[in-house]
Design a protein around this motif. Structure first.
Motif, PDB file in Angstrom:
ATOM      1  N   LEU A 389       0.825  -1.204   0.000  1.00 36.97           N
ATOM      2  CA  LEU A 389       0.000   0.000   0.000  1.00 36.97           C
ATOM      3  C   LEU A 389       0.868   1.267   0.000  1.00 36.97           C
ATOM      4  O   LEU A 389       0.920   1.995   1.000  1.00 36.97           O
ATOM      5  N   PRO A 390       1.557   1.540  -1.111  1.00 30.35           N
ATOM      6  CA  PRO A 390       2.469   2.697  -1.136  1.00 30.35           C
ATOM      7  C   PRO A 390       1.754   4.016  -0.846  1.00 30.35           C
ATOM      8  O   PRO A 390       2.368   4.951  -0.343  1.00 30.35           O
ATOM      9  N   ASN A 391       0.478   4.093  -1.128  1.00 32.54           N
ATOM     10  CA  ASN A 391      -0.244   5.356  -0.894  1.00 32.54           C
ATOM     11  C   ASN A 391      -1.079   5.338   0.382  1.00 32.54           C
ATOM     12  O   ASN A 391      -1.881   6.241   0.619  1.00 32.54           O
ATOM     13  N   GLY A 392      -0.887   4.299   1.167  1.00 34.11           N
ATOM     14  CA  GLY A 392      -1.498   4.267   2.497  1.00 34.11           C
ATOM     15  C   GLY A 392      -2.989   3.985   2.501  1.00 34.11           C
ATOM     16  O   GLY A 392      -3.647   3.881   1.461  1.00 34.11           O
ATOM     17  N   ILE A 393      -3.496   3.868   3.729  1.00 38.19           N
ATOM     18  CA  ILE A 393      -4.933   3.593   3.928  1.00 38.19           C
ATOM     19  C   ILE A 393      -5.769   4.742   3.373  1.00 38.19           C
ATOM     20  O   ILE A 393      -6.828   4.536   2.796  1.00 38.19           O
ATOM     21  N   SER A 394      -5.239   5.981   3.564  1.00 40.13           N
ATOM     22  CA  SER A 394      -6.060   7.138   3.202  1.00 40.13           C
ATOM     23  C   SER A 394      -6.444   7.092   1.718  1.00 40.13           C
ATOM     24  O   SER A 394      -7.579   7.439   1.366  1.00 40.13           O
ATOM     25  N   SER A 395      -5.516   6.612   0.884  1.00 42.67           N
ATOM     26  CA  SER A 395      -5.873   6.586  -0.540  1.00 42.67           C
ATOM     27  C   SER A 395      -6.945   5.527  -0.797  1.00 42.67           C
ATOM     28  O   SER A 395      -7.787   5.670  -1.687  1.00 42.67           O
ATOM     29  N   ASP A 463      -7.097   4.932  17.504  1.00 43.94           N
ATOM     30  CA  ASP A 463      -7.210   6.383  17.409  1.00 43.94           C
ATOM     31  C   ASP A 463      -6.447   6.915  16.187  1.00 43.94           C
ATOM     32  O   ASP A 463      -6.939   7.789  15.474  1.00 43.94           O
ATOM     33  N   ASP A 464      -5.239   6.368  15.963  1.00 44.31           N
ATOM     34  CA  ASP A 464      -4.442   6.796  14.803  1.00 44.31           C
ATOM     35  C   ASP A 464      -5.191   6.550  13.502  1.00 44.31           C
ATOM     36  O   ASP A 464      -5.200   7.396  12.614  1.00 44.31           O
ATOM     37  N   LEU A 465      -5.798   5.361  13.426  1.00 48.72           N
ATOM     38  CA  LEU A 465      -6.514   5.027  12.195  1.00 48.72           C
ATOM     39  C   LEU A 465      -7.630   6.031  11.932  1.00 48.72           C
ATOM     40  O   LEU A 465      -7.794   6.519  10.808  1.00 48.72           O
ATOM     41  N   PHE A 466      -8.373   6.361  12.988  1.00 48.32           N
ATOM     42  CA  PHE A 466      -9.491   7.296  12.790  1.00 48.32           C
ATOM     43  C   PHE A 466      -9.011   8.735  12.610  1.00 48.32           C
ATOM     44  O   PHE A 466      -9.624   9.518  11.887  1.00 48.32           O
ATOM     45  N   THR A 467      -7.918   9.081  13.300  1.00 52.17           N
ATOM     46  CA  THR A 467      -7.429  10.454  13.171  1.00 52.17           C
ATOM     47  C   THR A 467      -6.911  10.685  11.749  1.00 52.17           C
ATOM     48  O   THR A 467      -7.205  11.694  11.124  1.00 52.17           O
ATOM     49  N   LYS A 468      -6.152   9.695  11.257  1.00 51.48           N
ATOM     50  CA  LYS A 468      -5.602   9.868   9.909  1.00 51.48           C
ATOM     51  C   LYS A 468      -6.657   9.649   8.826  1.00 51.48           C
ATOM     52  O   LYS A 468      -6.502  10.130   7.711  1.00 51.48           O
ATOM     53  N   ASN A 469      -7.693   8.885   9.170  1.00 54.02           N
ATOM     54  CA  ASN A 469      -8.724   8.560   8.170  1.00 54.02           C
ATOM     55  C   ASN A 469     -10.112   8.784   8.760  1.00 54.02           C
ATOM     56  O   ASN A 469     -10.811   7.828   9.090  1.00 54.02           O
ATOM     57  N   PRO A 470     -10.490  10.049   8.899  1.00 57.05           N
ATOM     58  CA  PRO A 470     -11.765  10.322   9.577  1.00 57.05           C
ATOM     59  C   PRO A 470     -12.967   9.637   8.923  1.00 57.05           C
ATOM     60  O   PRO A 470     -13.994   9.457   9.567  1.00 57.05           O
ATOM     61  N   ASP A 471     -12.818   9.259   7.652  1.00 55.49           N
ATOM     62  CA  ASP A 471     -13.968   8.623   6.995  1.00 55.49           C
ATOM     63  C   ASP A 471     -13.969   7.103   7.105  1.00 55.49           C
ATOM     64  O   ASP A 471     -14.840   6.433   6.525  1.00 55.49           O
ATOM     65  N   GLU A 511     -13.459   1.547  26.574  1.00 60.70           N
ATOM     66  CA  GLU A 511     -14.177   2.736  27.080  1.00 60.70           C
ATOM     67  C   GLU A 511     -13.685   3.985  26.361  1.00 60.70           C
ATOM     68  O   GLU A 511     -14.464   4.838  25.948  1.00 60.70           O
ATOM     69  N   ARG A 512     -12.360   4.086  26.239  1.00 61.22           N
ATOM     70  CA  ARG A 512     -11.776   5.268  25.586  1.00 61.22           C
ATOM     71  C   ARG A 512     -12.161   5.317  24.115  1.00 61.22           C
ATOM     72  O   ARG A 512     -12.465   6.381  23.577  1.00 61.22           O
ATOM     73  N   VAL A 513     -12.150   4.152  23.484  1.00 58.55           N
ATOM     74  CA  VAL A 513     -12.532   4.109  22.060  1.00 58.55           C
ATOM     75  C   VAL A 513     -13.972   4.600  21.915  1.00 58.55           C
ATOM     76  O   VAL A 513     -14.281   5.454  21.087  1.00 58.55           O
ATOM     77  N   ARG A 514     -14.846   4.080  22.804  1.00 52.27           N
ATOM     78  CA  ARG A 514     -16.261   4.437  22.672  1.00 52.27           C
ATOM     79  C   ARG A 514     -16.540   5.880  23.083  1.00 52.27           C
ATOM     80  O   ARG A 514     -17.463   6.508  22.560  1.00 52.27           O
ATOM     81  N   ALA A 515     -15.731   6.413  24.028  1.00 52.72           N
ATOM     82  CA  ALA A 515     -15.926   7.808  24.430  1.00 52.72           C
ATOM     83  C   ALA A 515     -15.634   8.714  23.237  1.00 52.72           C
ATOM     84  O   ALA A 515     -16.320   9.710  23.001  1.00 52.72           O
ATOM     85  N   LYS A 516     -14.620   8.343  22.455  1.00 52.17           N
ATOM     86  CA  LYS A 516     -14.244   9.202  21.320  1.00 52.17           C
ATOM     87  C   LYS A 516     -15.016   8.858  20.046  1.00 52.17           C
ATOM     88  O   LYS A 516     -15.305   9.738  19.239  1.00 52.17           O
ATOM     89  N   TYR A 517     -15.355   7.588  19.878  1.00 54.36           N
ATOM     90  CA  TYR A 517     -16.049   7.151  18.653  1.00 54.36           C
ATOM     91  C   TYR A 517     -17.285   6.357  19.059  1.00 54.36           C
ATOM     92  O   TYR A 517     -17.308   5.119  18.965  1.00 54.36           O
ATOM     93  N   PRO A 518     -18.310   7.061  19.530  1.00 54.13           N
ATOM     94  CA  PRO A 518     -19.424   6.355  20.181  1.00 54.13           C
ATOM     95  C   PRO A 518     -20.194   5.387  19.298  1.00 54.13           C
ATOM     96  O   PRO A 518     -20.662   4.371  19.783  1.00 54.13           O
ATOM     97  N   LYS A 519     -20.326   5.684  18.013  1.00 53.18           N
ATOM     98  CA  LYS A 519     -21.241   4.835  17.238  1.00 53.18           C
ATOM     99  C   LYS A 519     -20.600   4.040  16.119  1.00 53.18           C
ATOM    100  O   LYS A 519     -21.251   3.215  15.492  1.00 53.18           O
ATOM    101  N   VAL A 520     -19.324   4.264  15.850  1.00 49.30           N
ATOM    102  CA  VAL A 520     -18.720   3.590  14.694  1.00 49.30           C
ATOM    103  C   VAL A 520     -18.855   2.070  14.848  1.00 49.30           C
ATOM    104  O   VAL A 520     -18.650   1.532  15.937  1.00 49.30           O
ATOM    105  N   PRO A 521     -19.259   1.368  13.790  1.00 47.97           N
ATOM    106  CA  PRO A 521     -19.431  -0.078  13.929  1.00 47.97           C
ATOM    107  C   PRO A 521     -18.105  -0.801  14.210  1.00 47.97           C
ATOM    108  O   PRO A 521     -17.105  -0.568  13.518  1.00 47.97           O
TER     109      PRO A 521
END
Ligand code: DGJ
Length: 734
Positions: A389-395, A463-471, A511-521
């Motif tokens: 994945l030379p262009n990373g997850i974001s691509s 957290d890194d995954l979601f911060t770098k890839n909010p979508d 708990e921390r994951v859910r506090a920051k990302y309450p509904k993500v599946p």
């Protein structure tokens, strides 16, 4: 409000907010009914202030009569505390204790006397009863909690242990609950299993002595024996008849459930954290909270009990239980570790072609010095593999969006391969014995989640995954190893805390994951269903029942899981396992949260057309499947055909799935299958759906029948070897 009392009966539902205290002149008994809509569990003190459980069953209409229950029994009890609500040890008990301690002075005897209780009404449905018990000699206290969900007939029970002795007290055993059941015999339905063989049931009459269901696997604790079970009273309950308790421990680590048929023929059920190699050192003033044991009861069979638990789970436990779910295409079985950007670009297009919501990238996307090209390297190094994945997850997330689909990703953040940068950087973060050879499970070891730095690291992966890839729209959280060589460099002298504090550490991260990302599946996966329990499901939207996706096997596995977990949580993927055609595989996967893990480009046109049609039906029926009531009409264990039905809350839409599970000559449905859960007054159009292109239904196309007819006579889906999977849709006709 604070009241002292002399005698009597304090109905949980009536006297919320009042605290009752045992006065000095205590002589009379206190009766505490813990009631829900249909059921009651009754606690009562004796003259010696021992708190006992005297009743478990259907609620009585006259609450006052609970006081008389105990008097009706003439059973032997030399100890006087055989039916203790929380049996202490080393004093009067002669049976399996719920709690065993070593006091600060080394003494091992504990006695627990009732002190007070209070009921807090949380809302119209939920009440919390707290009972305080104290040792008359030592400054040692146990609080018992009963959280009742009135409409659902569900109770969660746990205890909080505390002391103010002059030094550390060791908790040698610390159960969550201690139920006492009366009955003319008890039948335990329990489960065992292994990878790809989850939820194999066994049911037998309990004999005297102790039957234990337990786990010592650490992580992935439910792999061999899950912590869910049923107990029938008086006679084995069937789907629609008989008295039955369904119970499950809300804990994702070692557990122990003792079922003791005692000297007086009563059944004592003592579920909790497994105390094997796990004594806990408690400082003065510190609380030890046990996990909750959740249970429900029905006198109308296992089906009714399971629907109560399913309703409770959807409403109160799982994340977004009354919400929606995403259909998906997963790449695990189509590529395993072998993929790159261009292959994934094709799969993203396939996701769109298939018509599902999301593409889920599985294992193999990370690790550079130690690339994850197999299961022997890379875990711990959560950076995109630059070659693949030379262009990373974001691509990939962008590419998914360009294709009009969402993107999800697999992680296994609690684990580490010795072949990883992380292992070399932080050897002290790994659970392993300092002076023994390492022992691996799937070539990996477990990270030490008792260590707050490791908790930060694991949270950071998400957290890194979601911060770098909010979508990023979905995470599959896997857990493929057990704990061998249990030793934590962090815990130092408190090694026996490892199994317990590991799970607590995991929950802190979640708990921390859910506090920051309450509904993500989030999908709870453990190489299959090795970690399905309500302690974990509190943080997840769904779980992966088994890597075994052979649809024939799945009918049995999903059937058994469904007693405890609602369909909306069951991730069912259509794969290439098994010999059945695409129709059969898809129909089975529709009984829950539908997904696919197949090579889409290899699907023929007709198969693709079939899937598109099935996805349309799924869209129409998913409300009934996800949020409605499930009825198990005909068991796969003892019929040629299995039949499972879902009906929506309004009783206006339903679906009946029927599968041939016996391939012997002439096997099929010869008589109608009686439906359940419909409105007898309503008329329903019954039509066969999910027909493979070109095939015709053997059923009349304009069949309109009343609920009355469908529930008393039934409908024959005409399952046979040519029609091995038949799906019927029911629509109310006004
Ligand atoms: C075990 C899971 O159950 C599979 O679905 C897959 O994600 C593999 N792990 C990946 O290693």
């Amino acid at each position: 409000m604070r009241k002292t009392f002399r005698n009597h009966l304090i109905p949980l539902c009536l006297l919320a907010g009042a605290t009752f205290t045992a006065g000095n002149s205590f002589a009379q008994t206190v009766t505490i009914p813990v009631e829900t809509q249909n059921n009651a569990l009754v606690l009562q003190t004796d003259a010696g202030k021992n708190l006992k459980m005297v009743y478990f069953g259907a609620k009585l209409s006259n609450t006052k009569e609970y006081e008389n229950i105990q008097k009706m029994y003439n059973q032997a009890d030399d100890s006087g505390i055989l039916n203790s609500a929380y049996t202490p040890s080393g004093s009067a008990n002669l049976a399996e204790p719920a709690i065993t301690v070593t006091h600060a002075d080394g003494n091992k005897s504990l006695s627990l006397a009732y002190v007070s209780h209070v009921v807090t009404k949380v809302d119209d449905d939920i009440s919390l009863l707290t009972i305080t018990l104290k040792d008359p000699v030592y400054d040692f206290e146990v609080k018992l909690f009963y959280k009742t969900y009135f409409k659902e007939d569900v109770t969660e029970q746990w205890s909080v242990i505390k002391h103010n002795e002059k030094g550390i007290v060791t908790l040698n055993k610390f159960a969550s609950a201690n139920l006492n059941l009366k009955g003319a015999g008890f039948w335990l339905k329990q489960y065992h299993g292994n990878w790809a063989l989850e939820m194999q049931p066994e049911e037998a009459k309990l004999t005297h002595g102790i039957k234990t269901i337990d786990s010592k696997l650490g992580t992935r604790a439910n792999l061999y024996e899950p912590s869910m079970f049923m107990v029938s009273m008086d006679k084995p309950a069937t789907e629609d008849e008989g008295k039955v308790l369904l119970g499950a421990l809300e804990w994702s680590g070692n557990f122990k459930i003792d079922l003791e048929l005692d000297v007086s023929d009563n059944l004592r059920i003592i579920p909790g954290i497994n105390n094997a190699a796990a004594e806990y050192h408690l400082k003065p003033g510190e609380d030890f909270t046990t996990p909750a044991f959740v249970y429900t009861y029905s006198n109308q069979g296992k089906g009714d009990a399971s629907r109560k638990l399913q309703r409770w789970a959807r409403k109160y436990k799982i994340v977004d239980g009354e919400g929606s779910r995403l259909t998906l295409l997963n790449n695990w079985e189509s590529t395993y570790f072998d993929f790159n950007e261009s292959k994934l670009a094709e799969l993203l297009k396939d996701t769109k072609k298939l018509g599902v919501d999301l593409f889920l990238l599985d294992d193999g996307w990370f690790g550079n010095k130690y690339p994850r090209n197999g299961d022997n390297a890379g875990l711990g190094d959560w950076q995109e593999n630059k070659q693949k994945l030379p262009n990373g997850i974001s691509s990939l997330v962008e590419e998914a969006q360009a294709n009009g689909v969402k993107f999800g990703i697999w992680i296994e953040p609690e684990m580490i391969n010795p072949a990883s940068d992380l292992y070399h950087k932080h050897p002290d973060w790994v659970i392993k014995q300092p002076n023994r050879p390492e022992k691996y499970f799937r070539n990996q070891l477990v990270l030490d989640l008792t260590n707050p730095k490791v908790q930060d690291f694991v949270f950071g992966v998400v957290d890194d995954l979601f911060t770098k890839n909010p979508d990023l729209a979905y995470i599959k959280w896997d857990c493929n190893a057990v704990i061998y060589n249990a030793y934590s460099a962090y815990l130092k002298k408190d090694q026996s805390h490892l199994y317990t504090d590991y799970v607590r550490g995991l929950y802190k991260v979640l708990e921390r994951v859910r506090a920051k990302y309450p509904k993500v599946p989030l999908m709870l996966c453990s190489g299959g269903g090795g970690r399905v329990d309500y302690g974990a499901l509190k943080y997840f939207t769904e779980y992966w029942p088994s890597d075994n996706t052979d649809p024939l096997e799945r009918i049995f596995i999903q059937w058994e899981y469904s007693y405890f977990y609602p369909a909306i949580t069951s991730s069912n993927h259509v794969t290439d396992w098994g010999k059945q055609p695409i129709k059969f595989r898809t129909d089975v996967a529709m009984m829950g949260k539908l997904g696919f893990d197949i090579v889409v480009s290899k699907l023929g046109e007709q198969d693709m057309n079939y899937i598109h049609g099935a996805l349309k039906s799924y869209d129409e029926l998913k409300d009934a499947i996800w949020h409605g009531d499930q009825y198990r009409l005909q068991s796969p264990w003892d019929n040629d055909a299995a039949s499972i039905m879902y009906v929506d809350a309004a009783k206006s839409k339903g679906v009946v799935f029927n599968y041939l599970v016996n391939n012997r000559y002439g096997a099929g449905t010869k008589v109608p299958i009686r439906l359940k859960g419909l409105d007898p007054q309503k008329k329903y159009q019954v039509k066969e759906i999910n027909l493979y292109p070109g095939s015709k239904s053997s059923l009349d196309s304009d069949l309109v029948l009343t609920g009355d007819f469908l529930m008393n006579v039934g409908v024959n889906p005409r399952v046979n070897s040519h029609r091995s999977s038949v799906v019927l849709q029911l629509d109310e006709v006004k």
